[in-house]
Structures are given as structure tokens and as C-alpha cells.
Enzyme design. Structure first.
Site, mmCIF file in Angstrom:
data_model
loop_
_atom_site.group_PDB
_atom_site.id
_atom_site.type_symbol
_atom_site.label_atom_id
_atom_site.label_comp_id
_atom_site.label_asym_id
_atom_site.label_seq_id
_atom_site.Cartn_x
_atom_site.Cartn_y
_atom_site.Cartn_z
ATOM 1 N N GLY A 1 95.428 38.417 -5.182
ATOM 2 C CA GLY A 1 94.412 37.609 -4.528
ATOM 3 C C GLY A 1 95.005 36.307 -4.051
ATOM 4 O O GLY A 1 96.217 36.090 -4.099
ATOM 5 N N GLY A 2 94.130 35.402 -3.574
ATOM 6 C CA GLY A 2 94.597 34.147 -3.012
ATOM 7 C C GLY A 2 95.479 33.333 -3.943
ATOM 8 O O GLY A 2 96.484 32.765 -3.519
ATOM 9 N N MET A 3 95.145 33.292 -5.236
ATOM 10 C CA MET A 3 95.893 32.424 -6.144
ATOM 11 C C MET A 3 96.383 33.129 -7.406
ATOM 12 O O MET A 3 96.772 32.476 -8.358
ATOM 13 C CB MET A 3 95.013 31.228 -6.555
ATOM 14 N N GLY B 1 96.090 44.459 -7.469
ATOM 15 C CA GLY B 1 96.329 43.793 -6.190
ATOM 16 C C GLY B 1 96.646 42.334 -6.390
ATOM 17 O O GLY B 1 96.748 41.833 -7.517
ATOM 18 N N VAL C 1 95.786 40.474 -9.685
ATOM 19 C CA VAL C 1 94.604 41.149 -10.216
ATOM 20 C C VAL C 1 95.016 42.468 -10.864
ATOM 21 O O VAL C 1 95.795 43.244 -10.288
ATOM 22 C CB VAL C 1 93.565 41.414 -9.100
ATOM 23 N N ASP D 1 88.249 32.239 3.502
ATOM 24 C CA ASP D 1 89.167 33.372 3.700
ATOM 25 C C ASP D 1 88.394 34.683 3.807
ATOM 26 O O ASP D 1 88.780 35.698 3.221
ATOM 27 C CB ASP D 1 90.182 33.422 2.559
ATOM 28 N N LYS E 1 91.890 38.671 -13.248
ATOM 29 C CA LYS E 1 92.743 37.896 -12.355
ATOM 30 C C LYS E 1 93.515 36.867 -13.171
ATOM 31 O O LYS E 1 92.930 36.098 -13.938
ATOM 32 C CB LYS E 1 91.934 37.197 -11.267
#
Length: 277
Positions: free
Chosen positions: A14-16, A12, A19, A135, A34
Site C-alpha cells: 500500500g501507500g506506506m 500487496g 499488506v 490516491d 498492514k
């Protein structure tokens, strides 16, 4: 990655970073890896935010926050490894409930409230260490096979006393779950924005409807500013009045009208779970 991890599959975003499911070779176990892509690593702003994410996640030691296993860089690519959660996100749970009328593992109302209480306690731990998640939303909350709840993705976290990386006019977070002061980037944005976001998430899990609905960002911002959100019992009369009261307080537009701390929210959720007023 320095011979430590073997990437197995994409997992997936993530914010930055991105992953991956990976194998930690030394212990032959699955981890969530990540990675900040190489192109992003040369951007000082994004690299600094990734460093804040790693720092935020690594200092937090709580049974409902995904723990960091290791960090590093390989050929200029920055990464960190986390405990791999075998389960599903609450976003996936909501999608299944809406489209199929059921879910991978249906949660009762009290199980949903109990999960929210765990998240509130995890956020209290983060807040005490000066970390604001910024978030909180269904996609950043995981339920594992044993129905334990986990807070993930500190990619947009703010650390107290750190110089802000937010430029004027930037929107940090996801509007649908964002506190008004956070969405408008005005006034003091502190731990109470996490309380609002958790309240908005709990509202959606209980009613299957977002607290704030809109076709675009402009409409969402207008409603955040000027419209009173619908009450939970207007959508589902079976929701107890005390639980609706908790939701209203957690998602108050004015920060001073919300719970002062996440632990106070957790206390009220605990009272509800134990049939106390």
C-alpha cells in the site's frame, strides 16, 4: 504480533506499508494486516504518515470504506488490521478486460456507475470528517464476492488542520489519476482532487483507456497542464451523452469547474442510473 495475529501470506503493498493476509487468533478470522517495516519506522516522516493513515482509516465509518479492526506496535513494528476483502481490485478488472476481453466477473455499465456512486458517497463521508484520500485509482478500489465496492489505502491521505508532510516539489499520488493542481503541487489541493481522481477512474472503467495517457511523467504532466483530454464518446459512441457530461464536469482541469462536493457527483450518477437528466 503480540500474539494476536498470524501472518499467512503476502498480499500487496500500500501507500506506506506492506499488506499481509493474516489470521486474527482470538476470532479465527482472516484480516488484512498492514505493517510499516522496521526500517521505515525509524524514519520520522514515514512513521508520521503511517500514523495519519491509521488515524484516517480508523475514524471513517462507512459501508464502502474498509474498516479498521485494531492497531498496535510489536517490537518497534507498527501495524493495523483491517477487514479482509475477498475479491479483486478494479485494476485487476481492467487488466483482464484489456488482455482477455473479459473479466473475473464482468460488470455492466450501470454496475460500474453504481460502484462509482458508492465511492463518491464514501469520499463525501471522508471529506466531511476532514480527510482527503489523495490516491483514488483502480488499484485502491475493491469489489468483493457480493459485488460490494470498497475504498482502501489511505496511505497518502491528508487530514484537515494537520501540518503538511509534503515537501515542495513532491508528487503525492499517482499521476495518471491526479488532478492538475495536485500534480503541480500548486494552489489549494482539497477534496476536489478526489472528485477528479474518481472521474478519471470512472472514465477508464467505461472506455478501457486512461483519461490522460503518456509514456513518462514529463509527458503526463504536460498533458495535465495543456492538453484537453479525449471525450468518452469519441472512444465509445454507445456511452450516453449525459454520462459523458458527468465525466467532463468531474475531471475539469480547474477545481472550481468540477462538482463542488462528492455528494453532488453521487447525485448526478444517481440521476443517470434512474434515467433522469
Amino acid at each position: 504480533f503480540a500474539g494476536r495475529y498470524r501472518i499467512e501470506a503476502w498480499s500487496g503493498r500500500g501507500g506506506m506499508g506492506v499488506v499481509y493476509l493474516a489470521k486474527q487468533k482470538s476470532l479465527s478470522r482472516n484480516v488484512a494486516l498492514k505493517i510499516l517495516p522496521l526500517g521505515a519506522s525509524v524514519d520520522s516522516h514515514r512513521r508520521k504518515r503511517f500514523e495519519i493513515e491509521v488515524h484516517s482509516a480508523s475514524i471513517l465509518q462507512h459501508p464502502n470504506i474498509v474498516p479498521v479492526i485494531g492497531t498496535g506496535a510489536d517490537n518497534g513494528v507498527h501495524y493495523y488490521a483491517m477487514h479482509y476483502i475477498e475479491g479483486y481490485s478494479l485494476e485487476h478488472y481492467l487488466i483482464e478486460r484489456r488482455t482477455k476481453g473479459s473479466a473475473v466477473s464482468a460488470l455492466s455499465r450501470k454496475e460500474i456507475v453504481a460502484a462509482a456512486r458508492c465511492i463518491a458517497l464514501a469520499l463525501q463521508h471522508a471529506h466531511e470528517l476532514g480527510v482527503v484520500h489523495r490516491d483514488i485509482k483502480p488499484s485502491n478500489i475493491m469489489i468483493d464476492r457480493n459485488r460490494n465496492v470498497w475504498v482502501t489505502d489511505f496511505g497518502l491521505a491528508h487530514i484537515e488542520n494537520e501540518q503538511s508532510l509534503t515537501a515542495t516539489g513532491d508528487i503525492i499520488g499517482t499521476l495518471r489519476y491526479m488532478a492538475p493542481e495536485q500534480a503541480l503541487n500548486s494552489g489549494v489541493v482539497d477534496h476536489r482532487c478526489d472528485i477528479y481522481s474518481l472521474g478519471a477512474t470512472l472514465f477508464e472503467l467505461l472506455t478501457l483507456r486512461p483519461l490522460i495517457e503518456g509514456e513518462n511523467n514529463a509527458e503526463l504532466l504536460r498533458k495535465l497542464n495543456f492538453a484537453e483530454p479525449v471525450r468518452a464518446r469519441a472512444l465509445d459512441r454507445s456511452i450516453p451523452r449525459d454520462l459523458e457530461t458527468i465525466l467532463v464536469k468531474a475531471t475539469a482541469k480547474v477545481p472550481e469547474h468540477r462538482y463542488a462536493t462528492a455528494s453532488q457527483l453521487a447525485d448526478d450518477l444517481d440521476r443517470f442510473l434512474n434515467d433522469r437528466p
